[in-house]
Design a protein around this motif. Structure first.
Motif, PDB file in Angstrom:
ATOM      1  N   SER A 190       0.786  -1.243   0.000  1.00 51.55           N
ATOM      2  CA  SER A 190       0.000   0.000   0.000  1.00 51.55           C
ATOM      3  C   SER A 190       0.814   1.287   0.000  1.00 51.55           C
ATOM      4  O   SER A 190       0.304   2.334   0.384  1.00 51.55           O
ATOM      5  N   ASP A 191       2.074   1.227  -0.428  1.00 46.17           N
ATOM      6  CA  ASP A 191       2.893   2.437  -0.348  1.00 46.17           C
ATOM      7  C   ASP A 191       3.179   3.062  -1.703  1.00 46.17           C
ATOM      8  O   ASP A 191       3.999   3.968  -1.813  1.00 46.17           O
ATOM      9  N   GLN A 192       2.494   2.625  -2.758  1.00 44.15           N
ATOM     10  CA  GLN A 192       2.717   3.209  -4.071  1.00 44.15           C
ATOM     11  C   GLN A 192       1.892   4.481  -4.246  1.00 44.15           C
ATOM     12  O   GLN A 192       1.092   4.846  -3.386  1.00 44.15           O
ATOM     13  N   SER A 193       2.079   5.136  -5.382  1.00 41.95           N
ATOM     14  CA  SER A 193       1.362   6.384  -5.651  1.00 41.95           C
ATOM     15  C   SER A 193       0.094   6.091  -6.445  1.00 41.95           C
ATOM     16  O   SER A 193       0.169   5.548  -7.550  1.00 41.95           O
ATOM     17  N   PRO A 194      -1.083   6.430  -5.891  1.00 45.82           N
ATOM     18  CA  PRO A 194      -2.333   6.157  -6.603  1.00 45.82           C
ATOM     19  C   PRO A 194      -2.601   7.202  -7.685  1.00 45.82           C
ATOM     20  O   PRO A 194      -1.930   8.233  -7.758  1.00 45.82           O
ATOM     21  N   ARG A 195      -3.589   6.907  -8.490  1.00 40.18           N
ATOM     22  CA  ARG A 195      -4.022   7.882  -9.495  1.00 40.18           C
ATOM     23  C   ARG A 195      -4.567   9.118  -8.803  1.00 40.18           C
ATOM     24  O   ARG A 195      -5.296   9.025  -7.810  1.00 40.18           O
TER      25      ARG A 195
END
Length: 291
Positions: A190-195
């Protein structure tokens, strides 16, 4: 074209997977020289990320950190391939769960579990967790464009009793399992960059305000799922340790985004301790708020 790529690359991955670890890491050293000094894979992205979150570090310190990261990255790429043929016994030796009793305690609560973790150390080998708990193992992932490699990844995961599910399937599958009395433990990276959207939550990560994924928290609150963090530490080359840190047994008691912030703090602590083991090649800070 997809099948052609698969039949060309699969034999290489399989040959890598059967290498003894001593030889595997020699290949990793060679790959590092090629990747870092030859191709320069995403070196600009890594450098910008490191300078952004560690403005106090000198050029010499950034350079040393960048090199150590690429060495770890090459190890991790080959360890992922090794997963194809690694035995359960070998995997348990190389990826130790420090507190399996906490998994049993959570299991005894008779509630499904959301297990959140970041792109730190080794997330691929976390599949061994399924052998310490009786719950159904699920892992949320983004489908690969190549359907043959997508099936390969699913087959590797299922070898250790974990099913990969897409984001869109997650709520329905967990709901169906709950209706059938099947408890599950679902892993979220859950540490990525969302849209970027108007509804996105902006949280503070490594001193910078960035958009954050909140799907794990929202699902935990909606379905009343115990929420925990998987803290993975690299002990030495090829060996990892993992600790289960329970964040919330009753997530509905927490304010909105509080669990997401708690997760980010845990990832931060690991990065500050040993930053070379974080996944610096992805553009985590491509969207950020500036003063």
């Amino acid at each position: 074209m997809q099948f052609l790529a698969y039949i060309l690359i699969y034999p290489i991955l399989w040959m890598v997977s059967i290498l003894p670890f001593r030889v595997l890491y020699f290949v990793s050293d060679c790959l590092y020289v090629l990747l870092y000094y030859g191709i320069g894979y995403r070196k600009k992205v890594v450098t910008n990320n490191l300078k952004l979150v560690f403005p106090e570090k000198s050029e010499k310190e950034i350079d040393a950190l960048r090199k150590n990261f690429y060495k770890h990255l090459c190890d991790m790429f080959l360890e992922m391939a090794k997963t194809m043929t690694i035995s359960e016994k070998e995997l348990k030796k190389r990826f130790k769960i420090l507190n399996p009793e906490e998994l049993k305690r959570l299991e005894n609560l008779n509630k499904s579990v959301i297990l959140i973790f970041g792109h730190y150390a080794s997330w691929e080998w976390s599949i061994v967790i399924q052998n310490y708990i009786n719950f159904k193992g699920l892992a949320v992932y983004k489908r690969l464009a190549n359907k043959y490699f997508d099936k390969l990844v699913k087959d590797i995961r299922s070898k250790f009793n974990t099913d990969l599910i897409s984001t869109k399937e997650t709520i329905q599958i967990i709901n169906d399992n709950e209706a059938k009395g099947i408890k599950s433990i679902t892993g979220f990276l859950s540490d990525q960059s969302p849209r970027l959207t108007n509804e996105v939550y902006w949280g503070r990560f490594m001193g910078i305000d960035v958009p954050c994924f909140t799907g794990a928290e929202r699902l935990a609150k909606k379905l009343d799922l115990t929420t925990a963090y998987l803290k993975v530490t690299k002990v030495k080359r090829g060996f990892y340790e993992a600790e289960i840190i329970t964040l919330a047994e009753n997530p509905s008691e927490f304010k909105d985004y509080e669990l997401t912030d708690m997760f980010l703090r845990e990832v931060e602590k690991q990065i500050y301790t040993a930053p070379e083991f974080y996944f610096w090649t992805h553009k985590r800070w491509k969207h950020k708020k500036t003063n």
